[in-house]
Enzyme design. Sequence first.
Site, PDB file in Angstrom:
ATOM      1  N   HIS A  20      54.727  36.874 102.354  1.00  0.00           N
ATOM      2  CA  HIS A  20      56.016  36.745 101.664  1.00  0.00           C
ATOM      3  C   HIS A  20      56.695  35.442 102.110  1.00  0.00           C
ATOM      4  CE1 HIS A  20      60.130  37.468 100.422  1.00  0.00           C
ATOM      5  NE2 HIS A  20      59.614  38.312  99.540  1.00  0.00           N
ATOM      6  N   GLU A  29      55.771  34.485  93.304  1.00  0.00           N
ATOM      7  CA  GLU A  29      57.195  34.547  93.626  1.00  0.00           C
ATOM      8  C   GLU A  29      57.719  33.130  93.873  1.00  0.00           C
ATOM      9  OE1 GLU A  29      58.626  38.590  94.918  1.00  0.00           O
ATOM     10  OE2 GLU A  29      58.095  37.527  96.746  1.00  0.00           O
TER      11      GLU A  29
END
Length: 253
Positions: A95, A165
């Site tokens: 992430h 993302e």
Amino acid sequence: MKKLIIANWKMNPTRGLDARKLFKSVNTIASKLKNVETVICPPLVYLESLGELVTNRACVLGSQDAFWEHAGPFTGQVSADMIFGTKARYVIVGHSERRALGETDSDINKKIKSILQFPLIPVLCVGEISRDDDHQFVKLVKNQIRLALVDLTDEEISRVVIAYEPVWAIGSKAKKACEPADCREMSHIIKTVLADLSNSEITKNIPILYGGSVNSENSESYLKDGLVDGLLVGRASLDGKEFIKILKIAEKS
Ligand code: PEP
């Protein structure tokens, strides 16, 4: 293929009681959906207790990270083996918020290899911090994928989920929303990288998700026009009603 909707709760909520309340409210609806698999990724400390509330495979749990060693003197780390023991099925890895804390592509590669030693599904997050007119950001995303999947077999690659993302579209400081057309273009690029990495047809079925300021207003546009198989939802997953709206939209998309 079912739509895959993943909730990343990040470091929320502060109390376990609230985590149970939120999970229960989402699970009541999510566990009945036929066309959606919902994955809730709470802080690690809640995984065990939320595991008791899982009722079926339509709404399962995931972790937000996993360390690459199995056990030993690694203060503060939690292994894929331990996460598997909690009955979680997915693990978010790479992430952008972890990369910002210093996680490297090589760390991410080691984490994915250790996750794949268990019946766990790594959700590899990739995405550029900003976009440039020369399209260097495309090279960066391609590299993130290649480096994360170094030395994996075709079979192992086929078990990975990729979440695109774009960092500039994530969180309350997001500069602007990612257009579904931009998401579509990147999803296509990701598919090409995966096809290049492996001679096998099985990589065609690797789910690609979009994440970055997803909410009930824009989720349909990503699912319809973004060439993605699901969504990774941050802030909006902390509001039970809002997240359930997204799940219902995905069920119909
Ligand atoms: C995320 O950080 O994974 C994310 C998608 O956050 P948000 O939805 O809050 O932009």
